[in-house]
Design a protein around this motif. Structure first.
Motif, short mmCIF file in Angstrom:
data_model
loop_
_atom_site.label_atom_id
_atom_site.label_comp_id
_atom_site.label_asym_id
_atom_site.label_seq_id
_atom_site.Cartn_x
_atom_site.Cartn_y
_atom_site.Cartn_z
N ALA A 1 67.27 21.60 26.83
CA ALA A 1 68.19 21.67 25.49
C ALA A 1 67.58 22.92 24.65
N TRP A 2 66.31 23.51 24.49
CA TRP A 2 66.22 24.55 23.54
C TRP A 2 66.24 26.03 24.38
N GLY A 24 62.28 28.53 35.61
CA GLY A 24 61.97 27.14 34.77
C GLY A 24 62.53 26.68 33.74
N ARG A 35 70.04 19.51 35.52
CA ARG A 35 68.95 19.00 34.83
C ARG A 35 69.55 19.14 33.21
N VAL A 91 66.43 27.22 31.54
CA VAL A 91 67.99 27.24 31.94
C VAL A 91 68.25 28.66 31.84
N GLU A 117 79.52 19.74 43.87
CA GLU A 117 78.52 19.10 43.12
C GLU A 117 78.54 17.56 43.69
N ALA A 118 77.22 17.08 43.69
CA ALA A 118 76.74 15.91 44.19
C ALA A 118 77.10 14.84 43.33
N ARG A 119 76.71 14.95 41.82
CA ARG A 119 77.18 14.16 41.01
C ARG A 119 78.61 14.05 40.47
N ALA A 124 72.69 27.16 37.57
CA ALA A 124 72.60 28.47 38.57
C ALA A 124 73.92 28.30 39.08
N THR A 148 66.74 27.76 39.22
CA THR A 148 65.56 28.63 38.12
C THR A 148 64.39 28.76 38.95
N VAL A 197 76.44 17.69 49.42
CA VAL A 197 76.56 18.31 50.46
C VAL A 197 75.44 17.86 51.43
C1 FAD Z 1 63.71 16.70 30.51
C2 FAD Z 1 64.04 18.27 30.65
C3 FAD Z 1 63.85 18.98 29.54
C4 FAD Z 1 63.75 20.31 29.83
N1 FAD Z 1 63.86 21.26 28.48
C5 FAD Z 1 64.36 22.53 28.82
C6 FAD Z 1 64.44 23.32 27.69
O1 FAD Z 1 64.31 22.87 26.35
N2 FAD Z 1 64.96 24.56 27.77
C7 FAD Z 1 65.16 25.14 29.14
O2 FAD Z 1 65.56 26.23 28.97
N3 FAD Z 1 64.76 24.30 30.33
C8 FAD Z 1 64.61 23.05 30.03
N4 FAD Z 1 64.47 22.11 31.06
C9 FAD Z 1 64.60 22.91 32.40
C10 FAD Z 1 66.21 23.19 32.74
O3 FAD Z 1 66.96 22.02 32.44
C11 FAD Z 1 66.16 23.63 34.03
O4 FAD Z 1 65.41 24.90 34.50
C12 FAD Z 1 67.76 24.25 34.73
O5 FAD Z 1 68.55 23.09 33.99
C13 FAD Z 1 67.84 24.25 36.00
O6 FAD Z 1 68.91 24.51 36.54
P1 FAD Z 1 69.51 24.87 38.11
O7 FAD Z 1 70.93 25.01 37.95
O8 FAD Z 1 68.50 25.60 38.59
O9 FAD Z 1 69.31 23.21 38.60
P2 FAD Z 1 69.70 21.90 38.33
O10 FAD Z 1 70.33 21.97 36.85
O11 FAD Z 1 69.20 20.87 39.01
O12 FAD Z 1 71.17 21.86 39.27
C14 FAD Z 1 71.24 21.71 40.43
C15 FAD Z 1 72.44 21.03 40.83
O13 FAD Z 1 72.72 20.60 42.26
C16 FAD Z 1 73.42 19.54 42.35
N5 FAD Z 1 72.84 18.93 43.56
C17 FAD Z 1 71.58 18.77 44.22
N6 FAD Z 1 71.63 18.39 45.62
C18 FAD Z 1 73.03 18.35 45.81
C19 FAD Z 1 73.74 18.21 47.24
N7 FAD Z 1 73.07 17.95 48.26
N8 FAD Z 1 74.91 18.66 47.02
C20 FAD Z 1 75.61 19.13 46.08
N9 FAD Z 1 75.09 19.13 45.10
C21 FAD Z 1 73.72 18.98 44.70
C22 FAD Z 1 72.50 18.65 41.31
O14 FAD Z 1 73.25 17.32 41.06
C23 FAD Z 1 72.66 19.75 40.02
O15 FAD Z 1 73.92 19.33 39.45
C24 FAD Z 1 64.29 20.95 30.95
C25 FAD Z 1 64.81 20.22 32.19
C26 FAD Z 1 64.25 18.54 31.93
C27 FAD Z 1 64.39 17.93 33.22
#
Ligand code: FAD
Length: 461
Positions: free
Chosen positions: A58-59, A429, A41, A431, A33-35, A14, A421, A234
Motif C-alpha cells: 500500500a505505501w 521487496g 501481492r 512495489v 496471470e494465474a488469478r 513486475a 521484486t 502457467v
Molecule cells: C501484506 C503486504 C503488505 C505489503 N506492504 C507493502 C507496502 O506498503 N509497500 C510496498 O512497496 N510493498 C509492500 N508489500 C510488498 C509488495 O506488495 C510486493 O513487493 C510487490 O507487490 C511484488 O510484486 P511482484 O510483481 O514482484 O510480485 P507479485 O505481486 O506477487 O506478482 C506475481 C504474480 O504472478 C502470478 N502468478 C504466480 N504463479 C503464477 C503462475 N504459475 N502462472 C501465472 N501467474 C502466476 C500471481 O498471481 C501474481 O499476480 C507488501 C506485501 C504484502 C503481502
C-alpha cells in the motif's frame, strides 16, 4: 496457440511493467496471470460506499522513483500518511505515547539500546554493494549468521531486543532465526537503510497513491488491453533454439522469449524444460516467503485521531503486532490496518476465524479503548493461504543462500528472463522494486531481440 514476441508470466507490478514497456516498444506480448485478478501481492478492493482498502502492498516513500514515474505516467496522485498525533509502543505491558521514532520516555537503557542497534545496522548497510551483496567484504561471515544471532550478540536489553526483532524480522514476516544477516543488510540497504525501512515520514510508509495501488495497476492493464489473459496458471515452459512454448491450464503461447515474474517462493511450481541450471533451480528451492496477515478494521470514523493518536502502534508478541492508520485521502471511513507477521501470524492463522477476530479486537481495545471492539466491518487477508503468492511480503534468503546462489537472481536462463521484486537490487521487496525489475527484464528482452536480429528488429530470428 497465441504467437507473440514475448510471453510474460505473472500480473503483479513486475509482470505488468515488463509487458507495458515491451508493448510501448512495439513488441507483441501475452501476459498470463494465474488469478482472476491483477496486482499480485497488491490488491485494492473498492467497497460499497466507494471507499477502498489495500489488502496487500500500500505505501510508497521517497526514492521509490520508478513507481512514482508510473504514477506520473498514469496521472495518479498521492497523499501523505496521517502523522498528526502520538504513536504508541507497548513494552513489557506498559504503554508509551510518543512523537518521532523512539519513545524516549521509556527506560533510557532500552531507548539507548534501540538507537545504538539501529545506528550499527545503518553502518553495516553502507558496506553492502547493492548489485552484488555477496561480494561485500564480510559477506561470507554475515551469510553464516542469522538476524537472531546478531540481535542476541548486539542488543543487551530484552525489551529493545523484542522490539527490534518485531520491527526487523517482521519485514521478512519470519522469526529472526530464519533470515540471513547478509540478506537483511542487503534488503535494508536496497531501500537506503533502517531509517527508511522502519520510518513513516520520509520513510517507506510516507504516502499512498490516491485510489490505492489499483489506481496504478488498473490503467496499466487498460493500456495492455487484450494482451492480458486472466485465470491462466502457467504449468510449464519449454525452450528450444527458436523460442519458448508456455502452457497454461487454458491455452498455449509461443514466443521468442519469456519473462517469469512470479514470487521466488513459488517459481518452482512451474516446470522448466530443459531443466534450469542448478544454481537457479536451487535458488527456487531456497527462498521461502514468511507469513503475514493484513487486517483492515473499519470504523465509521478514525476515532483515534480525536484522541490525539496517529493510529500507529507496536506491541511485540501481540496478535495486533503493528497498527497503522489506513484511511483513504478523505479520512472517512476510519480504517485501522493491523499487521501480524511471522510466528504470531502462523499461530493466529491456525485459529478459528471468530477466535482470531476476538484476539485482534481485544488487543486493539487495550490500546485504543472500547470503541475499537465494535468495528463497522472487518476484512482479513492471510497471504500465507494465497496459492499464487506463497506468503508475503517478500521471499527471503536463509543463511548460505545469497553467497552461493545470489548471482542467479537476475541471470537469464537462455530465453527465460526473471523479474519480480526479489530480483531488484534497489528497493528489493517493495512495489518499486517490482517495477524496476519489470523494466530491467523488458530491457534485457529488447536487447537480446535486437542482437539476435543483427540490430534490425524487422529481421526476426
Ligand atoms: C501484506 C503486504 C503488505 C505489503 N506492504 C507493502 C507496502 O506498503 N509497500 C510496498 O512497496 N510493498 C509492500 N508489500 C510488498 C509488495 O506488495 C510486493 O513487493 C510487490 O507487490 C511484488 O510484486 P511482484 O510483481 O514482484 O510480485 P507479485 O505481486 O506477487 O506478482 C506475481 C504474480 O504472478 C502470478 N502468478 C504466480 N504463479 C503464477 C503462475 N504459475 N502462472 C501465472 N501467474 C502466476 C500471481 O498471481 C501474481 O499476480 C507488501 C506485501 C504484502 C503481502
Amino acid at each position: 496457440m497465441t504467437d507473440v514476441d514475448c510471453c510474460v508470466i505473472g500480473g503483479g507490478f513486475a509482470g505488468l511493467t515488463a509487458a507495458l514497456r515491451l508493448k510501448q516498444a512495439g513488441r507483441t506480448v501475452a501476459l498470463l496471470e494465474a488469478r482472476d485478478r491483477l496486482g499480485g501481492r497488491t490488491f485494492t478492493e473498492t467497497r460499497a460506499d466507494g471507499s477502498w482498502i489495500d489488502r496487500g502492498g500500500a505505501w510508497i516513500g521517497p526514492g521509490q522513483d520508478r513507481i512514482q514515474a508510473l504514477m506520473t505516467e498514469f496521472g495518479v496522485g498521492s497523499y501523505k500518511q496521517y502523522v498528526d498525533g502520538e504513536a504508541m509502543m507497548v513494552v513489557e505491558g506498559k504503554q508509551y505515547r510518543y512523537h518521532g521514532t523512539i519513545p524516549w520516555s521509556m527506560s533510557p537503557w532500552v531507548a539507548m539500546n534501540l538507537g545504538a542497534a539501529l545506528l550499527d545496522l545503518g553502518h553495516l548497510c553502507k558496506t553492502i554493494p547493492l548489485a552484488a551483496p555477496w561480494t561485500a567484504e564480510q559477506a561470507d561471515r554475515w551469510d553464516r549468521l542469522t538476524l537472531a544471532h546478531w540481535l542476541n550478540t548486539h542488543v543487551v536489553s530484552k525489551a529493545a531486543h523484542e522490539l527490534l526483532e518485531t520491527a526487523i524480522a517482521g519485514a521478512y514476516t519470519s522469526a529472526g532465526s530464519e533470515v540471513s544477516l547478509l540478506f537483511v543488510l542487503h534488503q535494508m540497504a536496497s531501500g537506503g537503510g533502517p531509517a527508511f525501512v522502519l520510518g513513516i515520514e520520509d520513510g517507506a510508509q510516507d504516502s499512498r497513491p490516491i485510489g490505492g495501488m489499483g489506481a496504478i495497476y488498473g490503467p496499466m492493464a487498460a493500456e495492455l488491453g487484450d494482451s492480458i489473459h486472466l485465470s491462466r496458471p502457467v504449468r510449464d515452459i519449454h525452450q528450444d533454439d527458436d523460442g519458448v512454448t508456455v502452457h497454461s491450464d487454458r491455452d498455449t503461447v509461443r514466443a521468442r522469449r519469456a519473462i517469469v515474474a512470479v514470487p521466488l517462493a513459488i517459481a518452482s511450481h512451474i516446470h522448466y524444460h530443459p531443466m534450469l541450471p542448478v544454481d537457479r533451480s536451487f535458488l527456487h528451492q531456497r527462498m521461502p516467503s514468511g507469513a503475514i496477515l493484513k487486517t483492515s478494521v473499519i470504523y465509521d470514523e478514525p476515532f483515534w485521531r480525536s484522541d490525539g493518536l496517529t493510529g500507529q502502534s507496536v506491541e511485540p508478541g501481540s496478535p495486533a503486532t503493528v497498527t497503522i492508520d489506513a484511511c483513504t485521502d478523505t479520512g472517512s471511513p476510519g480504517v485501522l490496518c493491523v499487521i501480524t507477521e511471522g510466528p504470531i501470524a502462523r499461530r493466529i492463522g491456525r485459529l478459528d476465524p471468530a477466535d482470531r477476530r476476538n484476539e485482534i479486537l481485544d488487543a486493539l481495545a487495550e490500546r485504543f479503548g472500547d470503541r475499537a471492539r465494535t468495528p463497522a466491518d472487518y476484512v482479513e487477508q492471510d497471504w500465507s493461504t494465497e496459492r499464487y503468492s506463497g506468503g508475503g511480503m517478500l521471499s527471503h534468503a536463509p543463511p548460505g543462500v545469497l553467497t552461493e546462489f545470489g548471482h542467479a537472481l537476475r541471470e537469464h536462463c537462455g530465453r527465460i528472463h526473471w523479474a519480480g521484486t526479489e530480483s531488484s537490487s534497489v528497493m528489493c521487496g517493495w512495489v518499486d522494486g517490482a517495477v524496476r525489475s519489470g523494466e530491467r527484464a523488458a530491457a534485457e528482452v529488447l536487447e537480446h531481440d535486437t542482437v539476435a536480429a543483427g540490430g534490425d528488429r524487422s529481421v526476426r530470428s
